[in-house]
Scaffold this motif. Structure first.
Motif, PDB file in Angstrom:
ATOM      1  N   PHE A   1     -37.713   4.893   4.427  1.00  0.00           N
ATOM      2  CA  PHE A   1     -36.813   3.914   5.025  1.00  0.00           C
ATOM      3  C   PHE A   1     -35.947   3.303   3.928  1.00  0.00           C
ATOM      4  N   ASP A   2     -34.713   3.002   4.307  1.00  0.00           N
ATOM      5  CA  ASP A   2     -33.751   2.411   3.380  1.00  0.00           C
ATOM      6  C   ASP A   2     -33.852   0.890   3.485  1.00  0.00           C
ATOM      7  N   ALA A   3     -34.109   0.218   2.349  1.00  0.00           N
ATOM      8  CA  ALA A   3     -34.343  -1.220   2.416  1.00  0.00           C
ATOM      9  C   ALA A   3     -33.929  -1.915   1.125  1.00  0.00           C
ATOM     10  N   GLU A   4     -33.713  -3.211   1.266  1.00  0.00           N
ATOM     11  CA  GLU A   4     -33.539  -4.090   0.113  1.00  0.00           C
ATOM     12  C   GLU A   4     -34.718  -5.055   0.109  1.00  0.00           C
ATOM     13  N   ILE A   5     -35.464  -5.046  -0.978  1.00  0.00           N
ATOM     14  CA  ILE A   5     -36.669  -5.868  -1.080  1.00  0.00           C
ATOM     15  C   ILE A   5     -36.414  -6.969  -2.102  1.00  0.00           C
ATOM     16  N   THR A   6     -36.575  -8.205  -1.675  1.00  0.00           N
ATOM     17  CA  THR A   6     -36.358  -9.358  -2.542  1.00  0.00           C
ATOM     18  C   THR A   6     -37.689 -10.066  -2.775  1.00  0.00           C
ATOM     19  N   LEU A   7     -38.074 -10.172  -4.051  1.00  0.00           N
ATOM     20  CA  LEU A   7     -39.323 -10.819  -4.423  1.00  0.00           C
ATOM     21  C   LEU A   7     -39.017 -12.138  -5.123  1.00  0.00           C
ATOM     22  N   THR A   8     -39.750 -13.178  -4.758  1.00  0.00           N
ATOM     23  CA  THR A   8     -39.544 -14.502  -5.339  1.00  0.00           C
ATOM     24  C   THR A   8     -40.871 -15.061  -5.819  1.00  0.00           C
ATOM     25  N   GLY A   9     -40.863 -15.690  -7.005  1.00  0.00           N
ATOM     26  CA  GLY A   9     -42.092 -16.296  -7.514  1.00  0.00           C
ATOM     27  C   GLY A   9     -42.007 -16.593  -8.993  1.00  0.00           C
ATOM     28  N   SER A  10     -42.924 -17.417  -9.476  1.00  0.00           N
ATOM     29  CA  SER A  10     -42.911 -17.829 -10.875  1.00  0.00           C
ATOM     30  C   SER A  10     -43.463 -16.773 -11.812  1.00  0.00           C
TER      31      SER A  10
ATOM     32  N   ASN B   1     -39.089   1.707  13.229  1.00  0.00           N
ATOM     33  CA  ASN B   1     -38.325   0.811  12.363  1.00  0.00           C
ATOM     34  C   ASN B   1     -38.775  -0.641  12.488  1.00  0.00           C
ATOM     35  N   TYR B   2     -39.507  -0.966  13.554  1.00  0.00           N
ATOM     36  CA  TYR B   2     -39.789  -2.368  13.871  1.00  0.00           C
ATOM     37  C   TYR B   2     -41.290  -2.682  13.928  1.00  0.00           C
ATOM     38  N   LEU B   3     -42.098  -1.821  13.327  1.00  0.00           N
ATOM     39  CA  LEU B   3     -43.545  -2.036  13.358  1.00  0.00           C
ATOM     40  C   LEU B   3     -44.039  -2.680  12.064  1.00  0.00           C
ATOM     41  N   MET B   4     -44.968  -3.628  12.208  1.00  0.00           N
ATOM     42  CA  MET B   4     -45.601  -4.282  11.068  1.00  0.00           C
ATOM     43  C   MET B   4     -47.106  -4.281  11.289  1.00  0.00           C
ATOM     44  N   ASN B   5     -47.852  -3.836  10.290  1.00  0.00           N
ATOM     45  CA  ASN B   5     -49.308  -3.813  10.362  1.00  0.00           C
ATOM     46  C   ASN B   5     -49.836  -5.117   9.754  1.00  0.00           C
ATOM     47  N   ILE B   6     -50.496  -5.933  10.564  1.00  0.00           N
ATOM     48  CA  ILE B   6     -51.044  -7.204  10.097  1.00  0.00           C
ATOM     49  C   ILE B   6     -52.540  -7.207  10.369  1.00  0.00           C
ATOM     50  N   ASP B   7     -53.326  -7.053   9.304  1.00  0.00           N
ATOM     51  CA  ASP B   7     -54.788  -6.986   9.409  1.00  0.00           C
ATOM     52  C   ASP B   7     -55.238  -5.956  10.433  1.00  0.00           C
ATOM     53  N   GLY B   8     -54.590  -4.787  10.410  1.00  0.00           N
ATOM     54  CA  GLY B   8     -55.007  -3.702  11.292  1.00  0.00           C
ATOM     55  C   GLY B   8     -54.459  -3.765  12.698  1.00  0.00           C
ATOM     56  N   GLU B   9     -53.682  -4.803  13.012  1.00  0.00           N
ATOM     57  CA  GLU B   9     -53.072  -4.922  14.335  1.00  0.00           C
ATOM     58  C   GLU B   9     -51.571  -4.679  14.212  1.00  0.00           C
ATOM     59  N   ILE B  10     -50.999  -3.919  15.162  1.00  0.00           N
ATOM     60  CA  ILE B  10     -49.575  -3.607  15.138  1.00  0.00           C
ATOM     61  C   ILE B  10     -48.782  -4.706  15.836  1.00  0.00           C
ATOM     62  N   HIS B  11     -47.761  -5.216  15.146  1.00  0.00           N
ATOM     63  CA  HIS B  11     -46.850  -6.220  15.700  1.00  0.00           C
ATOM     64  C   HIS B  11     -45.440  -5.634  15.700  1.00  0.00           C
ATOM     65  N   THR B  12     -44.714  -5.846  16.798  1.00  0.00           N
ATOM     66  CA  THR B  12     -43.359  -5.333  16.919  1.00  0.00           C
ATOM     67  C   THR B  12     -42.362  -6.448  16.625  1.00  0.00           C
ATOM     68  N   MET B  13     -41.440  -6.186  15.689  1.00  0.00           N
ATOM     69  CA  MET B  13     -40.446  -7.176  15.283  1.00  0.00           C
ATOM     70  C   MET B  13     -39.185  -7.053  16.141  1.00  0.00           C
ATOM     71  N   LYS B  14     -38.461  -8.153  16.275  1.00  0.00           N
ATOM     72  CA  LYS B  14     -37.202  -8.129  17.009  1.00  0.00           C
ATOM     73  C   LYS B  14     -36.122  -7.409  16.210  1.00  0.00           C
TER      74      LYS B  14
ATOM     75  N   ASP C   1     -31.643   6.140  12.660  1.00  0.00           N
ATOM     76  CA  ASP C   1     -31.800   6.677  14.006  1.00  0.00           C
ATOM     77  C   ASP C   1     -32.934   7.705  13.984  1.00  0.00           C
ATOM     78  N   LEU C   2     -34.065   7.330  14.588  1.00  0.00           N
ATOM     79  CA  LEU C   2     -35.232   8.214  14.615  1.00  0.00           C
ATOM     80  C   LEU C   2     -35.458   8.820  15.994  1.00  0.00           C
ATOM     81  N   GLY C   3     -34.441   8.728  16.853  1.00  0.00           N
ATOM     82  CA  GLY C   3     -34.569   9.298  18.191  1.00  0.00           C
ATOM     83  C   GLY C   3     -35.638   8.586  18.996  1.00  0.00           C
ATOM     84  N   ASP C   4     -36.571   9.352  19.546  1.00  0.00           N
ATOM     85  CA  ASP C   4     -37.642   8.776  20.362  1.00  0.00           C
ATOM     86  C   ASP C   4     -38.587   7.906  19.533  1.00  0.00           C
ATOM     87  N   ASN C   5     -38.555   8.085  18.214  1.00  0.00           N
ATOM     88  CA  ASN C   5     -39.439   7.309  17.345  1.00  0.00           C
ATOM     89  C   ASN C   5     -38.723   6.126  16.688  1.00  0.00           C
TER      90      ASN C   5
END
Length: 474
Positions: free
Chosen positions: A308-317, A414-427, A406-410
């Motif tokens: 996946f194509d992404a921009e990852i921004t990390l913040t911290g001391s 693009n919108y799945l997040m794994n949180i402690d083993g449970e799948i959450h769908t993002m808007k 564009d992943l077609g039927d899949n």
């Protein structure tokens, strides 16, 4: 002055009770000693009928036991229940028991007296109820009252936590896995924020940690939280940690999307490969538990990687940045194609500094995933030298902004997040992860024993224990 009694079948044993321990010394050709820390005593059981006898008993008529001392023994991180049987002259035993109970009450005053127990009957291999039947007698032995609630449908735990008066209990114990723990914790934190008049959807707003301690008796498919709390998956070990009543606070990862809270994680949260893997694993329920071995193998070693194509921004001391001014908020950006972004507790990989590791994988050779799994199972430290396609950071917050392909039927991937083993769908494919330190209050004495091969000064020790004719291990 010692009490002269019979301990575990050994007559003429000297039993000495002090403020912190019970010491048993058996006389004879070869002296043997057993020392039990009172803080390790689970409970004291009395033979009330015999102790209420009106006459002293001779050695030939004395019962097999007048009192039993149930206590904790350890082998590295695994805790077990053991039992010391004591008998002898009734009056002598009565004085010993009174002395022992007096000192025991002083060291166990902070232990839980009443617990809300939540049982997931379908977690993992449906071990929730069988484990509860086996473990609840331990709580009864420790004189802990349990209000047992069994889940009857999906999200039932959420309803229970929302409606229950938690001021009437000293803690919550869950018979389930990581999913059950996450469900309870998420609802508990939402309720806590609502009562405090706080907006839990505001990533930059104030956060209120849970005050009521939570314990998990591992009964699910994924039991990572049990390793975090107790260092092991053993159910008896988990129950004994709860009984001792010690608590620690562990970090939490909060995920936000489109200005809304997506979920909380204490074990793992990830985007990309591991989220896809969990989604497809859940779809193969016909394979039962075998799917948790077959699907990860297929996804990592047989199926081509989804980048996946992404921009990852990390913040911290703790990040390296051009602006090294003390106290400055440092920022680092990574852009390009990635296969996985994952967040784990740092201690899971042997890292003592910091709380959460962020692992960012670009296109990764399949052989690297095999080595990664081996290191994760051994809880060994990961380094970028071992994995050239891996970036390791310890930020306080991360933003993953994805340019959906564009992943077609899949396309939903693009919108799945794994949180402690449970799948959450993002808007939308834009998620922010924030580290919340000391956010979750859990039952655990693990911090008291940092070295698995060592024991605290107050732990149970023995040069050679007496005969264990009456001893039992659960």
């Amino acid at each position: 002055m010692p009490y002269v009694l019979t301990a575990n079948g050994k007559a003429d044993s000297d039993c000495i009770v002090s403020e912190r321990e019970l010491r048993i010394t058996t006389q004879g050709g070869k002296s043997k000693e057993l020392t039990i820390a009172l803080d390790d005593v689970i409970g004291i059981e009395t033979n009330d009928i015999e102790l209420n006898a009106s006459i002293n008993q001779s050695k030939t008529t004395k019962p097999k036991w007048l009192c039993k001392v149930h206590y904790i023994t350890r082998k590295k991180l695994v805790w077990k229940q053991n039992t010391l049987c004591v008998t002898g002259q009734v009056e002598e035993c009565r004085r010993f028991l009174s002395d022992l109970q007096l000192h025991f009450q002083k060291v166990c005053g902070q232990r839980p007296k009443r617990l809300l127990v939540l049982v997931n009957p379908i977690s993992g291999g449906r071990y929730g109820q069988s484990n509860s039947r086996r473990i609840l007698p331990l709580f009864e032995l420790a004189r802990i009252t349990c209000d047992v609630k069994v889940s009857e449908r999906a999200k039932h735990f959420e309803e229970m936590v929302s409606e229950y008066d938690l001021t009437t209990v000293d803690g919550i114990v869950i018979f389930g896995g990581d999913g059950s723990f996450s469900e309870v914790l998420a609802r508990l934190l939402r309720v806590t924020h609502q009562k405090a008049g706080l907006n839990y959807n505001d990533m930059n707003g104030p956060f209120t940690s849970n005050t009521i301690p939570i314990g998990v008796i591992p009964s699910g498919t994924g039991n990572g939280i049990s390793v975090t709390q107790y260092g092991h998956y053993d159910t008896v070990t988990a129950a004994l940690h709860v009984i001792k009543g010690n608590t620690v606070k562990i970090p939490l990862m909060a995920e936000y999307c489109d200005d809304e809270l997506l979920g909380y994680a204490t074990v793992v949260t990830c985007y990309g490969l591991f989220a896809d893997m969990m989604y497809y694993t859940d779809k193969q329920r016909w394979m039962r538990r075998a799917r948790y071995a077959v699907m990860p193998f297929y996804m990592m070693f047989l199926k081509s990687q989804r980048l996946f194509d992404a921009e990852i921004t990390l913040t911290g001391s703790q990040l390296s940045a051009a602006d090294d001014t003390e106290g400055s908020k440092k920022e680092e950006k990574l852009a390009g194609e990635f296969s996985l972004v994952a967040f784990f507790p740092a201690k899971a990989f042997g890292v003592t500094e910091g709380e959460v590791l962020t692992l960012i994988f670009r296109r990764t050779p399949k052989s690297h995933f095999f080595r990664l799994i081996v290191k994760m199972m051994k809880r060994e430290m990961l380094t970028e030298e071992d994995f050239p396609t891996l970036t390791i950071r310890q930020p306080s917050s991360v933003r993953i902004k994805v340019n959906p392909r564009d992943l077609g039927d899949n396309n939903f991937l693009n919108y799945l997040m794994n949180i402690d083993g449970e799948i959450h769908t993002m808007k939308k494919a834009d998620v922010r992860v924030k580290l919340l330190s000391d956010a979750v209050n859990v039952f655990s004495s693990l911090h008291l024993y940092p070295d698995p091969d060592s024991q605290s000064p107050a732990s149970t020790t023995a040069s050679k224990s007496p005969s264990e004719a009456c001893a039992s291990d659960n």
